[in-house]
Write a protein that holds these residues in place. Structure first.
Motif, mmCIF file in Angstrom:
data_model
loop_
_atom_site.group_PDB
_atom_site.id
_atom_site.type_symbol
_atom_site.label_atom_id
_atom_site.label_comp_id
_atom_site.label_asym_id
_atom_site.label_seq_id
_atom_site.Cartn_x
_atom_site.Cartn_y
_atom_site.Cartn_z
ATOM 1 N N VAL A 92 2.715 -0.171 -5.218
ATOM 2 C CA VAL A 92 1.310 -0.476 -5.010
ATOM 3 C C VAL A 92 1.267 -1.733 -4.143
ATOM 4 N N TYR A 93 0.537 -1.657 -3.060
ATOM 5 C CA TYR A 93 0.433 -2.774 -2.119
ATOM 6 C C TYR A 93 -0.900 -3.481 -2.339
ATOM 7 N N TYR A 94 -0.810 -4.788 -2.503
ATOM 8 C CA TYR A 94 -1.976 -5.617 -2.757
ATOM 9 C C TYR A 94 -2.177 -6.620 -1.622
ATOM 10 N N CYS A 95 -3.435 -6.867 -1.301
ATOM 11 C CA CYS A 95 -3.725 -7.974 -0.404
ATOM 12 C C CYS A 95 -4.391 -9.093 -1.210
ATOM 13 N N ALA A 96 -4.242 -10.291 -0.708
ATOM 14 C CA ALA A 96 -4.775 -11.454 -1.396
ATOM 15 C C ALA A 96 -5.209 -12.483 -0.374
ATOM 16 N N ALA A 97 -6.182 -13.274 -0.740
ATOM 17 C CA ALA A 97 -6.701 -14.300 0.160
ATOM 18 C C ALA A 97 -6.780 -15.639 -0.555
#
Length: 126
Positions: A92-97
């Motif tokens: 599972v690929y997550y993006c974060a800021a």
């Protein structure tokens, strides 16, 4: 702000994918953004990060060459291009800021980030 990751799916080894991370609620052009992934039964790991305005990028050592992170601030979106996918890329690929600290940074720790998307699953299998 809400982050929406997309672009996953079932692919074959050797295929390419481009993940997208779209922000809503506010623009995140002045924020560093990162991508992480979590394989089944494993801890979440850093993949890549990009500073504000795309001036700097940083990749986990194992990801150099096949992964490219980029951003289009006009579209409020950050991308992760992955080429030559392998079964071990299944995750599972997550993006974060991150909205704190220097926007010129390329944070690589989970605790560095303030906002997370829900994740998008990619399965690499023949």
């Amino acid at each position: 702000v809400q982050l929406q990751a997309s672009g996953g799916g079932l692919v074959q080894p050797g295929d390419s994918l481009r993940f997208s991370c779209a922000a809503s609620g506010r623009t995140f052009g002045s924020w560093p953004v990162g991508w992480f992934r979590q394989a089944p039964g494993k801890e979440r790991e850093f993949v890549a990060a990009i500073s504000c305005s795309g001036g700097s990028t940083f990749y986990a050592g194992s990801q150099k060459g096949r992964f490219t992170i980029s951003r289009d601030d006009a579209k409020n979106t950050v991308y992760l291009q992955v080429n030559s996918l392998k079964p071990e890329d299944t995750a599972v690929y997550y993006c974060a800021a991150r909205d704190s600290g220097s926007c010129l940074s390329t944070p690589r720790w989970i605790s560095d980030y303030d906002y997370w998307g829900q994740g998008t699953l990619v399965t690499v299998s023949s």
